[in-house]
Motif scaffolding. Structure first.
Motif, PDB file in Angstrom:
ATOM      1  N   ALA A  89      -3.251  -4.481  -0.918  1.00 14.23           N
ATOM      2  CA  ALA A  89      -3.607  -5.270   0.264  1.00 14.23           C
ATOM      3  C   ALA A  89      -5.090  -5.619   0.284  1.00 14.23           C
ATOM      4  O   ALA A  89      -5.491  -6.643   0.832  1.00 14.23           O
ATOM      5  CB  ALA A  89      -3.219  -4.531   1.546  1.00 14.23           C
ATOM      6  N   SER A  90      -5.925  -4.769  -0.310  1.00 16.72           N
ATOM      7  CA  SER A  90      -7.344  -5.105  -0.447  1.00 16.72           C
ATOM      8  C   SER A  90      -7.542  -6.107  -1.575  1.00 16.72           C
ATOM      9  O   SER A  90      -8.394  -6.992  -1.504  1.00 16.72           O
ATOM     10  CB  SER A  90      -8.174  -3.851  -0.741  1.00 16.72           C
ATOM     11  OG  SER A  90      -8.314  -3.069   0.426  1.00 16.72           O
ATOM     12  N   GLN A 125       2.645  -4.977  -7.980  1.00 11.98           N
ATOM     13  CA  GLN A 125       2.041  -4.326  -6.820  1.00 11.98           C
ATOM     14  C   GLN A 125       1.636  -5.360  -5.760  1.00 11.98           C
ATOM     15  O   GLN A 125       1.817  -5.147  -4.568  1.00 11.98           O
ATOM     16  CB  GLN A 125       0.797  -3.523  -7.244  1.00 11.98           C
ATOM     17  CG  GLN A 125       1.098  -2.367  -8.165  1.00 11.98           C
ATOM     18  CD  GLN A 125       2.018  -1.351  -7.519  1.00 11.98           C
ATOM     19  OE1 GLN A 125       1.801  -0.938  -6.388  1.00 11.98           O
ATOM     20  NE2 GLN A 125       3.087  -0.993  -8.205  1.00 11.98           N
ATOM     21  N   LEU A 163       4.805  -6.568  -4.020  1.00 10.92           N
ATOM     22  CA  LEU A 163       5.490  -5.589  -3.176  1.00 10.92           C
ATOM     23  C   LEU A 163       4.617  -5.046  -2.051  1.00 10.92           C
ATOM     24  O   LEU A 163       5.120  -4.697  -0.995  1.00 10.92           O
ATOM     25  CB  LEU A 163       5.996  -4.425  -4.039  1.00 10.92           C
ATOM     26  CG  LEU A 163       7.026  -4.767  -5.128  1.00 10.92           C
ATOM     27  CD1 LEU A 163       7.418  -3.515  -5.892  1.00 10.92           C
ATOM     28  CD2 LEU A 163       8.257  -5.422  -4.513  1.00 10.92           C
ATOM     29  N   ARG A 164       3.315  -4.919  -2.307  1.00  3.60           N
ATOM     30  CA  ARG A 164       2.452  -4.255  -1.331  1.00  3.60           C
ATOM     31  C   ARG A 164       1.194  -5.035  -0.978  1.00  3.60           C
ATOM     32  O   ARG A 164       0.260  -4.487  -0.415  1.00  3.60           O
ATOM     33  CB  ARG A 164       2.048  -2.871  -1.864  1.00  3.60           C
ATOM     34  CG  ARG A 164       3.240  -1.993  -2.111  1.00  3.60           C
ATOM     35  CD  ARG A 164       2.924  -0.633  -2.647  1.00  3.60           C
ATOM     36  NE  ARG A 164       4.185   0.066  -2.848  1.00  3.60           N
ATOM     37  CZ  ARG A 164       4.951  -0.057  -3.930  1.00  3.60           C
ATOM     38  NH1 ARG A 164       4.572  -0.827  -4.908  1.00  3.60           N
ATOM     39  NH2 ARG A 164       6.091   0.582  -4.028  1.00  3.60           N
ATOM     40  N   GLY A 165       1.153  -6.284  -1.362  1.00  6.60           N
ATOM     41  CA  GLY A 165      -0.073  -7.048  -1.173  1.00  6.60           C
ATOM     42  C   GLY A 165      -0.181  -7.773   0.155  1.00  6.60           C
ATOM     43  O   GLY A 165      -1.081  -8.582   0.337  1.00  6.60           O
ATOM     44  N   ALA A 166       0.734  -7.496   1.074  1.00  2.00           N
ATOM     45  CA  ALA A 166       0.726  -8.166   2.386  1.00  2.00           C
ATOM     46  C   ALA A 166       0.668  -9.677   2.229  1.00  2.00           C
ATOM     47  O   ALA A 166      -0.118 -10.360   2.888  1.00  2.00           O
ATOM     48  CB  ALA A 166      -0.448  -7.657   3.239  1.00  2.00           C
ATOM     49  N   ASN A 175       6.619  -9.594   7.054  1.00  2.00           N
ATOM     50  CA  ASN A 175       7.938  -8.997   6.871  1.00  2.00           C
ATOM     51  C   ASN A 175       8.517  -8.468   8.177  1.00  2.00           C
ATOM     52  O   ASN A 175       9.541  -7.811   8.191  1.00  2.00           O
ATOM     53  CB  ASN A 175       7.911  -7.909   5.793  1.00  2.00           C
ATOM     54  CG  ASN A 175       6.975  -6.770   6.173  1.00  2.00           C
ATOM     55  OD1 ASN A 175       6.495  -6.717   7.310  1.00  2.00           O
ATOM     56  ND2 ASN A 175       6.724  -5.879   5.241  1.00  2.00           N
ATOM     57  N   GLU A 219       3.628  -6.170  10.490  1.00  2.00           N
ATOM     58  CA  GLU A 219       2.581  -6.835   9.714  1.00  2.00           C
ATOM     59  C   GLU A 219       1.774  -7.728  10.642  1.00  2.00           C
ATOM     60  O   GLU A 219       2.320  -8.611  11.291  1.00  2.00           O
ATOM     61  CB  GLU A 219       3.199  -7.688   8.605  1.00  2.00           C
ATOM     62  CG  GLU A 219       3.754  -6.908   7.451  1.00  2.00           C
ATOM     63  CD  GLU A 219       2.702  -6.096   6.707  1.00  2.00           C
ATOM     64  OE1 GLU A 219       1.500  -6.381   6.871  1.00  2.00           O
ATOM     65  OE2 GLU A 219       3.089  -5.172   5.997  1.00  2.00           O
ATOM     66  N   LYS A 220       0.486  -7.511  10.658  1.00  2.00           N
ATOM     67  CA  LYS A 220      -0.350  -8.321  11.524  1.00  2.00           C
ATOM     68  C   LYS A 220      -0.923  -9.516  10.762  1.00  2.00           C
ATOM     69  O   LYS A 220      -1.098 -10.588  11.300  1.00  2.00           O
ATOM     70  CB  LYS A 220      -1.494  -7.477  12.088  1.00  2.00           C
ATOM     71  CG  LYS A 220      -0.992  -6.406  13.049  1.00  2.00           C
ATOM     72  CD  LYS A 220      -2.125  -5.565  13.599  1.00  2.00           C
ATOM     73  CE  LYS A 220      -2.646  -4.551  12.614  1.00  2.00           C
ATOM     74  NZ  LYS A 220      -1.964  -3.273  12.627  1.00  2.00           N
ATOM     75  N   GLU A 221      -1.210  -9.265   9.483  1.00  2.00           N
ATOM     76  CA  GLU A 221      -1.896 -10.313   8.742  1.00  2.00           C
ATOM     77  C   GLU A 221      -1.095 -10.692   7.512  1.00  2.00           C
ATOM     78  O   GLU A 221      -0.350  -9.892   6.990  1.00  2.00           O
ATOM     79  CB  GLU A 221      -3.261  -9.811   8.258  1.00  2.00           C
ATOM     80  CG  GLU A 221      -4.136  -9.284   9.357  1.00  2.00           C
ATOM     81  CD  GLU A 221      -5.183  -8.339   8.788  1.00  2.00           C
ATOM     82  OE1 GLU A 221      -5.918  -8.780   7.897  1.00  2.00           O
ATOM     83  OE2 GLU A 221      -5.242  -7.190   9.219  1.00  2.00           O
ATOM     84  N   ARG A 259      -1.880 -12.559   3.733  1.00  2.00           N
ATOM     85  CA  ARG A 259      -2.938 -13.094   2.881  1.00  2.00           C
ATOM     86  C   ARG A 259      -2.570 -14.489   2.382  1.00  2.00           C
ATOM     87  O   ARG A 259      -1.415 -14.773   2.113  1.00  2.00           O
ATOM     88  CB  ARG A 259      -3.160 -12.190   1.668  1.00  2.00           C
ATOM     89  CG  ARG A 259      -3.291 -10.718   1.984  1.00  2.00           C
ATOM     90  CD  ARG A 259      -4.627 -10.377   2.600  1.00  2.00           C
ATOM     91  NE  ARG A 259      -4.790  -8.931   2.616  1.00  2.00           N
ATOM     92  CZ  ARG A 259      -4.712  -8.188   3.730  1.00  2.00           C
ATOM     93  NH1 ARG A 259      -4.495  -8.759   4.894  1.00  2.00           N
ATOM     94  NH2 ARG A 259      -4.879  -6.887   3.657  1.00  2.00           N
ATOM     95  N   GLN A 313       1.770  -2.774   5.189  1.00  2.00           N
ATOM     96  CA  GLN A 313       1.048  -3.102   3.948  1.00  2.00           C
ATOM     97  C   GLN A 313      -0.398  -3.511   4.205  1.00  2.00           C
ATOM     98  O   GLN A 313      -1.308  -3.087   3.504  1.00  2.00           O
ATOM     99  CB  GLN A 313       1.747  -4.263   3.234  1.00  2.00           C
ATOM    100  CG  GLN A 313       3.029  -3.875   2.550  1.00  2.00           C
ATOM    101  CD  GLN A 313       3.685  -5.086   1.898  1.00  2.00           C
ATOM    102  OE1 GLN A 313       3.116  -6.169   1.839  1.00  2.00           O
ATOM    103  NE2 GLN A 313       4.880  -4.880   1.391  1.00  2.00           N
ATOM    104  N   ILE A 315      -3.018  -0.824   4.335  1.00  3.58           N
ATOM    105  CA  ILE A 315      -3.340   0.023   3.178  1.00  3.58           C
ATOM    106  C   ILE A 315      -4.520  -0.612   2.450  1.00  3.58           C
ATOM    107  O   ILE A 315      -4.366  -1.309   1.456  1.00  3.58           O
ATOM    108  CB  ILE A 315      -2.121   0.187   2.235  1.00  3.58           C
ATOM    109  CG1 ILE A 315      -0.893   0.615   3.046  1.00  3.58           C
ATOM    110  CG2 ILE A 315      -2.412   1.221   1.149  1.00  3.58           C
ATOM    111  CD1 ILE A 315       0.397   0.566   2.254  1.00  3.58           C
TER     112      ILE A 315
END
Lengths: 553, 79
Positions: free
Chosen positions: A251-252, A274, A277-280, A284, A288-290, A292, B56, B59
């Motif tokens: 996510a970063s 990654q 699956l986890r990068g926002a 979903n 989830e607020k944001e 990318r 997500q 994180i």
């Protein structure tokens, strides 16, 4: 015309002096600044004894300093040797001693290990990047009494002039150490010619321009970094160095892609899985607020290991503006083919993996051979041998290996030298597909691991009689390594002690995830350890463990 | 045990197999401590132990760089 990798910087600094060449943690380094700093470092290196062809170690984390080091070493006439800052000490010391590195470029965060390295490497006598205040003579057990020349980063000069060093395109430009099957790493030697040829071929293939912003995911000791460090600067583009903390937090990472407006991405599939699956990257609905925005990406390049197709097509769907390409080539030849993945046609079944590695580059040629080096017919499986101007010179001081890794034949009345990739391929519909390895090399997150090397590390323990290492597919499209050993009779050894023993010899990515001490191995008819059966058992028990873990939730 | 102690124990004993003892201020994401698989296990542990769902987009380096940061993040969530 340019014929040296260092001239990449001269040319881009005259064309785009104020353009950022590299960025890291929000800080930029323009081409003009990089040139001045690289010249300054080169002046200092030459003044302190670095000569044409000398190997200079780079022992840095991902930082702007690594770009200054690469170009500074070249301008001093040297060859850079990137050392994994997280590798076990013995492994790093091996590389330093093996290619006789006298000068090492580092930073203060690594200072605690410099004393150990100086003790383990008698040739080391010059350190860049160590504060003057750091005591080399610290205690009776950790003292370095020989004279060590050093200079901190802040004290290096800036210079408009490179030292006067005469170099040709055949001069050595860098050596990358990689896993070797005998238990010691081997150093892949590239010249300015092979490096520059690669930089130009890649820049041309992916249509890089000065407007591009390349995300540098791979560390410097990993061969994929050469696209970011050579091809990006060749066209005056900006390379954004991604610090390792970001690569662990998708996510970063996706935030950084958005903030830095990256256009080109090149990494192993693991990182892209990654990110998906986890990068926002999508809403979903679970708090989830944001979300990318990755719309700046125009080309996603991946390679190094198979990419499970469902994740690749999944990401492709999220990034409709981007092209996706599978990039192929062992570090020994940089890269020799690519496959631009077309979107799935309506009703087309999804394959398991993105297997095509595509067509061989125009400026290269290949032969696919059987076990007796006879060319196979189109459509048959064989080992890929490649001849290309991006190919290495050979392995540093490994004459026997250099004899084996190349194949010589006559083509058009000339001796043609091909590199034996060890990769088994099959040509289907005009594209090569990767089908496996000829030897026991496996890839984990793109890192090459020789199972033989893991076994050699285990057997190096005096109480181990025999060892077997084998790979087990894991659920995220990668593999894990497991191992089993038999001890010498009448000894006891704790598993933890054996793990600690090999941790001093192997990089962390090569450490077995599971280690068993057993009393017998299954054997084949000829008495060899039946590694295939061990692997099958491990695959079965790993499946059970996974399904149990999921059923608990 | 408070949250920081619980996290210290999990990271030192489970994630690092007692190779290293971590402190509340240590940079967990720096070069050598936790790899990307370890981050996933850490998040799963946080979700299970503190009965919360970590989206997500939370994180991130800001929330997971140190044990203190995770503690601060958890405190902010329970407000």
């Amino acid at each position: 015309m340019i014929y040296l990798l260092s001239q990449i910087l001269d040319r881009s600094a005259s064309r785009f002096p104020d353009h950022d060449a590299f960025r890291c943690e929000g800080v930029g380094l323009t081409y003009a600044e990089l040139l001045q700093r690289a010249n300054g470092l080169a002046q200092w290196l030459v003044a302190h004894g670095v000569e044409r062809g000398d190997r200079v170690g780079i022992y840095l984390n991902k930082s702007l300093e690594s770009a200054i080091a690469v170009y500074g070493i070249w301008k001093a006439g040297g060859a850079y040797v990137p050392l994994d800052p997280n590798a076990p000490l013995a492994r790093t010391a091996y590389a330093i001693n093996h290619c006789e590195i006298r000068c090492l470029i580092t930073y203060k965060g690594r200072r605690s290990r410099i004393l150990d390295l100086l003790q383990a490497s008698p040739t080391l006598s010059c350190i860049v990047g160590l504060p003057d205040s750091f005591e080399l003579d610290q205690s009776v057990t950790r003292s370095v009494t020989r004279s060590v020349t050093r200079c901190d980063w802040t004290n290096l000069p800036l210079s408009d002039q490179a030292p006067n060093v005469r170099l040709m395109e055949q001069d050595l430009a860098y050596i990358m150490y990689t896993s070797g099957s005998t238990g010691t790493p081997k150093g892949i030697m590239h010249t300015h010619r092979s490096g520059l040829n690669y930089a130009q071929m890649a820049a041309d293939t992916y249509k890089l321009t000065h407007k591009d912003r390349l995300g540098n995911h791979s560390p410097l000791h990993f061969d994929m970094s050469t696209l970011d460090y050579f091809s990006g600067p060749l066209v005056g583009a900006t390379t954004v160095i991604i610090p390792s903390a970001y690569t662990k937090l998708p996510a970063s990472l996706s935030q950084l892609v958005q903030d830095e407006r990256m256009t080109i991405w090149y990494s192993v599939p693991f990182a892209l899985i990654q990110l998906l699956l986890r990068g926002a990257i999508e809403e979903n609905g679970e708090g989830e607020k944001e979300k990318r925005d990755l719309s700046s990406l125009r080309w996603v390049l991946f390679g190094g290991e198979p990419y499970p197709a469902k994740y690749m097509y999944g990401l492709m769907e999220k990034l409709p503006q981007a092209r996706f390409s599978n990039v192929y080539g062992p570090a020994e030849i940089n890269q020799c083919s690519y496959y631009h993945v077309p979107p799935l046609a309506d009703g087309e079944p999804m394959p398991d993996q993105v297997a095509p590695i595509g067509k061989i580059w125009a400026n290269a040629e290949e032969i696919v051979v059987d076990d007796d080096d006879r060319p196979v017919s189109v459509g048959e499986i064989g080992e890929l041998l490649v001849r290309t101007p991006t190919m290495m010179q050979g392995y540093w001081r490994q004459p026997a290996l250099n004899e084996r890794c190349f194949y010589r034949t006559e083509i058009a009345n000339q001796t043609a030298v091909f590199y034996r990739t060890g990769d088994l391929v099959q040509e289907i519909d005009g594209n090569y597909h990767f089908v496996g390895r000829k030897d026991r090399q496996v890839k984990i997150r793109g890192y090459r691991i020789e199972l033989d090397e893991i076994e050699a590390a285990l057997v190096a323990h005096e109480q181990v009689e025999e060892a077997a290492a084998y790979s087990v597919p894991s659920e995220v499209g990668s593999v894990r390594v497991e191992a089993a050993v038999i001890l010498k009779s009448e000894v006891t050894l704790a598993k933890e002690d054996l793990m600690a023993f090999i941790a001093d010899r192997l990089p962390s990515y090569a450490m077995p995830q599971q280690l068993e001490i057993v009393s017998v191995f299954p054997r084949t008819g000829t008495g060899k350890i039946d590694r295939r059966l061990l692997q099958k058992r491990a695959v079965d028990s790993y499946r059970v463990a996974i399904s149990e873990a999921y059923s608990v939730q | 045990m408070d949250n920081q102690e619980i996290l210290k124990k999990f990271i030192s004993e489970d994630l690092l197999n007692s190779r290293q003892r971590v402190e509340a201020d240590d940079d967990l994401l720096g070069e050598e401590i936790i790899d990307s698989m370890g981050v996933m296990r850490l998040v799963a542990f946080v979700e299970e132990t503190f009965s919360c769902k970590v989206p997500q987009s939370d994180i991130t380096i800001t929330n997971f760089r140190t044990i203190k940061a995770i503690d601060t993040y958890l405190a902010a969530r329970s407000l």
